[in-house]
Design a protein around this motif. Sequence first.
Motif, PDB file in Angstrom:
ATOM      1  N   THR A  37       0.841  -1.032  -0.052  1.00 24.88           N
ATOM      2  CA  THR A  37      -0.108  -0.096  -0.055  1.00 24.88           C
ATOM      3  C   THR A  37       0.868   1.206  -0.119  1.00 24.88           C
ATOM      4  OG1 THR A  37       0.084  -0.105   2.383  1.00 24.88           O
ATOM      5  CG2 THR A  37      -1.944  -0.996   1.171  1.00 24.88           C
ATOM      6  N   ASP A  38       0.445   2.335  -0.554  1.00 26.18           N
ATOM      7  CA  ASP A  38       1.037   3.608  -0.449  1.00 26.18           C
ATOM      8  C   ASP A  38       1.390   4.111   1.164  1.00 26.18           C
ATOM      9  OD1 ASP A  38       1.285   3.739  -2.803  1.00 26.18           O
ATOM     10  OD2 ASP A  38      -0.634   4.996  -3.271  1.00 26.18           O
ATOM     11  N   TYR A  39       0.267   3.728   1.926  1.00 29.10           N
ATOM     12  CA  TYR A  39       0.405   4.184   3.301  1.00 29.10           C
ATOM     13  C   TYR A  39       0.188   3.112   4.363  1.00 29.10           C
ATOM     14  CZ  TYR A  39      -0.018   8.749   1.031  1.00 29.10           C
ATOM     15  OH  TYR A  39       0.138   9.948   0.338  1.00 29.10           O
ATOM     16  N   PHE A  40       0.969   3.246   5.442  1.00 29.83           N
ATOM     17  CA  PHE A  40       0.462   2.356   6.723  1.00 29.83           C
ATOM     18  C   PHE A  40      -0.767   2.148   6.922  1.00 29.83           C
ATOM     19  CE2 PHE A  40       0.833   2.657  11.399  1.00 29.83           C
ATOM     20  CZ  PHE A  40       0.811   1.305  11.532  1.00 29.83           C
ATOM     21  N   PHE A  41      -1.056   1.241   7.317  1.00 29.22           N
ATOM     22  CA  PHE A  41      -2.573   0.724   7.646  1.00 29.22           C
ATOM     23  C   PHE A  41      -2.390  -0.221   8.880  1.00 29.22           C
ATOM     24  CE2 PHE A  41      -3.678  -3.504   6.159  1.00 29.22           C
ATOM     25  CZ  PHE A  41      -2.793  -3.673   5.324  1.00 29.22           C
ATOM     26  N   SER A  42      -3.604  -0.211   9.609  1.00 31.97           N
ATOM     27  CA  SER A  42      -3.670  -1.353  10.774  1.00 31.97           C
ATOM     28  C   SER A  42      -4.101  -2.358  10.241  1.00 31.97           C
ATOM     29  CB  SER A  42      -4.619  -0.606  11.884  1.00 31.97           C
ATOM     30  OG  SER A  42      -4.950  -1.761  12.536  1.00 31.97           O
ATOM     31  N   ALA A  45      -7.235  -4.288  11.760  1.00 27.85           N
ATOM     32  CA  ALA A  45      -8.522  -3.792  11.440  1.00 27.85           C
ATOM     33  C   ALA A  45      -9.159  -4.339  10.126  1.00 27.85           C
ATOM     34  CB  ALA A  45      -8.651  -2.361  11.687  1.00 27.85           C
ATOM     35  N   LEU A  46      -8.365  -5.073   9.276  1.00 27.93           N
ATOM     36  CA  LEU A  46      -9.037  -5.417   8.003  1.00 27.93           C
ATOM     37  C   LEU A  46     -10.142  -6.001   7.793  1.00 27.93           C
ATOM     38  CD1 LEU A  46      -6.191  -7.757   6.167  1.00 27.93           C
ATOM     39  CD2 LEU A  46      -6.939  -5.510   5.337  1.00 27.93           C
ATOM     40  N   MET A  47     -10.524  -6.672   9.036  1.00 28.73           N
ATOM     41  CA  MET A  47     -12.064  -7.189   9.042  1.00 28.73           C
ATOM     42  C   MET A  47     -13.104  -6.033   9.243  1.00 28.73           C
ATOM     43  SD  MET A  47     -12.534  -8.733  12.813  1.00 28.73           S
ATOM     44  CE  MET A  47     -14.169  -9.122  12.536  1.00 28.73           C
ATOM     45  N   TYR A  48     -12.817  -4.961   9.616  1.00 26.64           N
ATOM     46  CA  TYR A  48     -13.828  -3.834   9.703  1.00 26.64           C
ATOM     47  C   TYR A  48     -14.159  -3.332   8.344  1.00 26.64           C
ATOM     48  CZ  TYR A  48     -13.303  -4.904  14.549  1.00 26.64           C
ATOM     49  OH  TYR A  48     -13.130  -5.749  15.844  1.00 26.64           O
ATOM     50  N   ALA A  49     -13.112  -3.563   7.479  1.00 23.62           N
ATOM     51  CA  ALA A  49     -13.021  -3.155   6.134  1.00 23.62           C
ATOM     52  C   ALA A  49     -14.165  -3.965   5.389  1.00 23.62           C
ATOM     53  CB  ALA A  49     -11.708  -2.681   5.399  1.00 23.62           C
ATOM     54  N   TYR A  50     -13.716  -5.350   5.535  1.00 23.43           N
ATOM     55  CA  TYR A  50     -14.420  -6.354   4.817  1.00 23.43           C
ATOM     56  C   TYR A  50     -16.076  -6.066   5.047  1.00 23.43           C
ATOM     57  CZ  TYR A  50     -15.022 -10.784   2.767  1.00 23.43           C
ATOM     58  OH  TYR A  50     -15.418 -11.930   1.891  1.00 23.43           O
ATOM     59  N   MET A  51     -16.133  -5.756   6.467  1.00 15.85           N
ATOM     60  CA  MET A  51     -17.625  -5.765   6.805  1.00 15.85           C
ATOM     61  C   MET A  51     -18.163  -4.595   6.562  1.00 15.85           C
ATOM     62  SD  MET A  51     -17.840  -8.222  10.189  1.00 15.85           S
ATOM     63  CE  MET A  51     -16.803  -7.114  11.343  1.00 15.85           C
ATOM     64  N   ASP A  52     -17.281  -3.583   5.904  1.00 13.06           N
ATOM     65  CA  ASP A  52     -17.881  -2.113   5.521  1.00 13.06           C
ATOM     66  C   ASP A  52     -18.322  -1.343   6.718  1.00 13.06           C
ATOM     67  OD1 ASP A  52     -17.819  -2.943   2.905  1.00 13.06           O
ATOM     68  OD2 ASP A  52     -19.852  -3.892   2.945  1.00 13.06           O
ATOM     69  N   LYS A  53     -17.561  -1.649   7.992  1.00 13.61           N
ATOM     70  CA  LYS A  53     -17.840  -0.743   8.997  1.00 13.61           C
ATOM     71  C   LYS A  53     -16.782   0.415   8.876  1.00 13.61           C
ATOM     72  CE  LYS A  53     -19.903  -4.448  11.869  1.00 13.61           C
ATOM     73  NZ  LYS A  53     -19.892  -5.145  13.059  1.00 13.61           N
ATOM     74  N   LEU A  54     -15.758   0.103   8.278  1.00 13.20           N
ATOM     75  CA  LEU A  54     -14.535   1.194   8.050  1.00 13.20           C
ATOM     76  C   LEU A  54     -14.454   1.190   6.778  1.00 13.20           C
ATOM     77  CD1 LEU A  54     -12.052   0.465  11.012  1.00 13.20           C
ATOM     78  CD2 LEU A  54     -13.581   2.169  10.972  1.00 13.20           C
ATOM     79  N   ASP A  55     -13.901   2.448   6.255  1.00 13.63           N
ATOM     80  CA  ASP A  55     -13.461   2.914   4.890  1.00 13.63           C
ATOM     81  C   ASP A  55     -11.983   2.439   5.018  1.00 13.63           C
ATOM     82  OD1 ASP A  55     -15.722   3.639   3.910  1.00 13.63           O
ATOM     83  OD2 ASP A  55     -15.291   5.869   4.311  1.00 13.63           O
ATOM     84  N   ARG A  56     -11.526   2.151   3.735  1.00 13.35           N
ATOM     85  CA  ARG A  56      -9.855   1.692   3.666  1.00 13.35           C
ATOM     86  C   ARG A  56      -9.168   2.825   4.353  1.00 13.35           C
ATOM     87  NH1 ARG A  56      -8.493  -2.686  -0.662  1.00 13.35           N
ATOM     88  NH2 ARG A  56     -10.461  -3.698  -0.437  1.00 13.35           N
ATOM     89  N   ARG A  57      -9.409   4.010   4.084  1.00 13.67           N
ATOM     90  CA  ARG A  57      -8.917   5.096   4.560  1.00 13.67           C
ATOM     91  C   ARG A  57      -8.868   5.182   6.037  1.00 13.67           C
ATOM     92  NH1 ARG A  57      -7.490  10.155   1.465  1.00 13.67           N
ATOM     93  NH2 ARG A  57      -6.068  11.305   2.983  1.00 13.67           N
ATOM     94  N   ASP A  58      -9.931   4.723   6.800  1.00 10.00           N
ATOM     95  CA  ASP A  58      -9.925   4.766   8.226  1.00 10.00           C
ATOM     96  C   ASP A  58      -9.178   3.846   8.703  1.00 10.00           C
ATOM     97  OD1 ASP A  58     -12.119   6.318   8.150  1.00 10.00           O
ATOM     98  OD2 ASP A  58     -13.702   4.947   8.044  1.00 10.00           O
ATOM     99  N   GLU A  60      -6.123   3.708   8.360  1.00 13.95           N
ATOM    100  CA  GLU A  60      -4.541   4.341   8.339  1.00 13.95           C
ATOM    101  C   GLU A  60      -4.833   5.106   9.813  1.00 13.95           C
ATOM    102  OE1 GLU A  60      -4.041   6.874   5.005  1.00 13.95           O
ATOM    103  OE2 GLU A  60      -4.382   5.119   3.441  1.00 13.95           O
ATOM    104  N   PRO A  61      -3.545   4.671  10.611  1.00 16.48           N
ATOM    105  CA  PRO A  61      -3.729   5.236  12.097  1.00 16.48           C
ATOM    106  C   PRO A  61      -2.992   6.848  11.791  1.00 16.48           C
ATOM    107  CG  PRO A  61      -2.462   3.160  11.811  1.00 16.48           C
ATOM    108  CD  PRO A  61      -2.781   3.544  10.403  1.00 16.48           C
ATOM    109  N   TYR A  62      -2.588   7.125  10.866  1.00 17.53           N
ATOM    110  CA  TYR A  62      -1.939   8.447  11.033  1.00 17.53           C
ATOM    111  C   TYR A  62      -2.526   9.170   9.652  1.00 17.53           C
ATOM    112  CZ  TYR A  62       1.486   6.606  14.129  1.00 17.53           C
ATOM    113  OH  TYR A  62       1.713   5.776  15.069  1.00 17.53           O
ATOM    114  N   GLU A  63      -2.529  10.634   9.670  1.00 15.58           N
ATOM    115  CA  GLU A  63      -3.046  11.433   8.567  1.00 15.58           C
ATOM    116  C   GLU A  63      -1.917  11.394   7.711  1.00 15.58           C
ATOM    117  OE1 GLU A  63      -4.822  15.189   8.933  1.00 15.58           O
ATOM    118  OE2 GLU A  63      -4.686  15.057  11.344  1.00 15.58           O
ATOM    119  N   ARG A  64      -2.200  11.371   6.302  1.00 15.39           N
ATOM    120  CA  ARG A  64      -1.144  11.232   5.239  1.00 15.39           C
ATOM    121  C   ARG A  64      -0.135  12.293   5.315  1.00 15.39           C
ATOM    122  NH1 ARG A  64      -4.278   8.513   0.106  1.00 15.39           N
ATOM    123  NH2 ARG A  64      -5.084   6.654   1.445  1.00 15.39           N
TER     124      ARG A  64
END
Length: 426
Positions: A37-42, A45-58, A60-64
């Motif tokens: 990926t371009d940016y560090f992500f958690s 928390a992958l499962m929360y993106a799969y379940m549509d509870k978080l956007d992929r951008r969410d 990312e623990p730090y602002e870009r």
Amino acid sequence: MHFVIIGNGVAGIEAAFAIRDRLGPGEAKITVISDETDYFFSRTALMYAYMDKLDRRDLEPYERKVYAQKQIELVRGRVVDLDAAEASLRLQDGSTVAYDRLLLAVGAKPRMVPFAGLDEVEEGLVHFVSMQDLDECERLTWSTERAVVVGGGLIGVELVESLTHHGVEVTFLVREPWFWPAALGKEEAEIVAEHIREHGVDLRMEEEMSEIQVDDAGRVSGVRTNLGDEIPCQMLGVAIGVQANVEWLQGVSTPPAINRGVMVDRSFRTTLPNVWAAGDCVEVDVGRRPGLVETIWYSAKRHGKLAGLSMAGERVEYHPPLFYNSTKFFELEFTTVGDCVDVADGATTLFRKMPGKPISQRIVANERGEVIGFNMLGSRFDHRVLEQWIHDRRDLAWVQRHLQEAQFDVEFGRVPLSKMVEKEIA
Ligand SMILES: Cc1cc2nc3c(=O)[nH]c(=O)nc-3n(C[C@H](O)[C@H](O)[C@H](O)COP(=O)(O)OP(=O)(O)OC[C@H]3O[C@@H](n4cnc5c(N)ncnc54)[C@H](O)[C@@H]3O)c2cc1C
């Protein structure tokens, strides 16, 4: 001096931040290379993106903008060669990167075994470790009525939960007699299993996949189990553990010493000059054989920070923290701290359960009566308090009197200890 870090996971980014905290842009140029990926992500928390509870951008623990502010250059690319004699890396696109100090923070890969039928599979087999795995899971979900997930660890249950969330019928094959034996005792595992089944999952313990079946197009169409059962499915999740991502390093111009991971000392130095390694990809020499392989988030984070400090010239010495993990099995909260399973002879285990509810507590004390581990299921506990009690060598009676001080918040309700039933554990 040019500091180059391969891997933008938690170990790589913690190292980059630690270097920048010590050395300004005039003293240190920092480059982080990742093929994922371009940016560090958690990753946790992958499962929360799969379940549509978080956007992929969410994820990312730090602002870009933080990377630009800290003057950390992010490069998207795959490193394919390391030449420590030339202090140089080669990327898949043919470009080269010279370094003065290098960190390998290349993480772990899904473990795989040569299941019968694997060679025929063109589509439908997924893992759940990387962002690309998430893409593939999402791509396949709409055309999946039934899925089989193999492997009784944390990642397996997260995949099961995500698929169930999307209305996919799931069969969950767990080879072991109980779920996640590295952290759960049999008693907690039974509660978790019941909870998973209540969500409509066809959970089968002590049953494993013996063959993968495919349709004419090569898409997974079913699996056969060791008990001879055939389970039709259009998606197969293989989550049988992870292993250090070191295969590619064995073929580079100057490989570091590798065992179950890149071998490092307590300051995360590898056997190559000016090359460090940290996170899921390492085996730390802690003075016993085999060395320490952790593959957990908080350890990778700590590795990264200490490796960064070491690269910046500080003396560091890694001592593994107490084992800690906090997760959820569907709605069930779980916190584990210290040693709860495979404890030494002479240890005392207090296990108690709330009748009719998926709530239990396991507290383990050593032969001197000092508490050494907690498994708290069904209610949230503050692991920092539990850890402190272990460090303070509190005894079992003291801990029982103070337990509610470690209850995280009232959101999930206090657990009335008087209602819990104790069970003797041999
Ligand atoms: C679904 C899931 C749930 C999890 N849940 C938990 C949990 O609840 N608790 C817990 O403690 N741990 C959990 N973990 C484990 C935790 O996420 C890892 O321990 C942690 O992310 C490891 O961090 P790392 O920086 O070492 O490696 P990674 O995060 O794997 O980062 C390594 C990076 O290096 C890149 N890379 C590798 N090789 C190259 C190359 N040659 N060139 C360029 N880039 C390269 C990779 O693509 C990757 O982006 C979970 C893991 C998964 C997959």
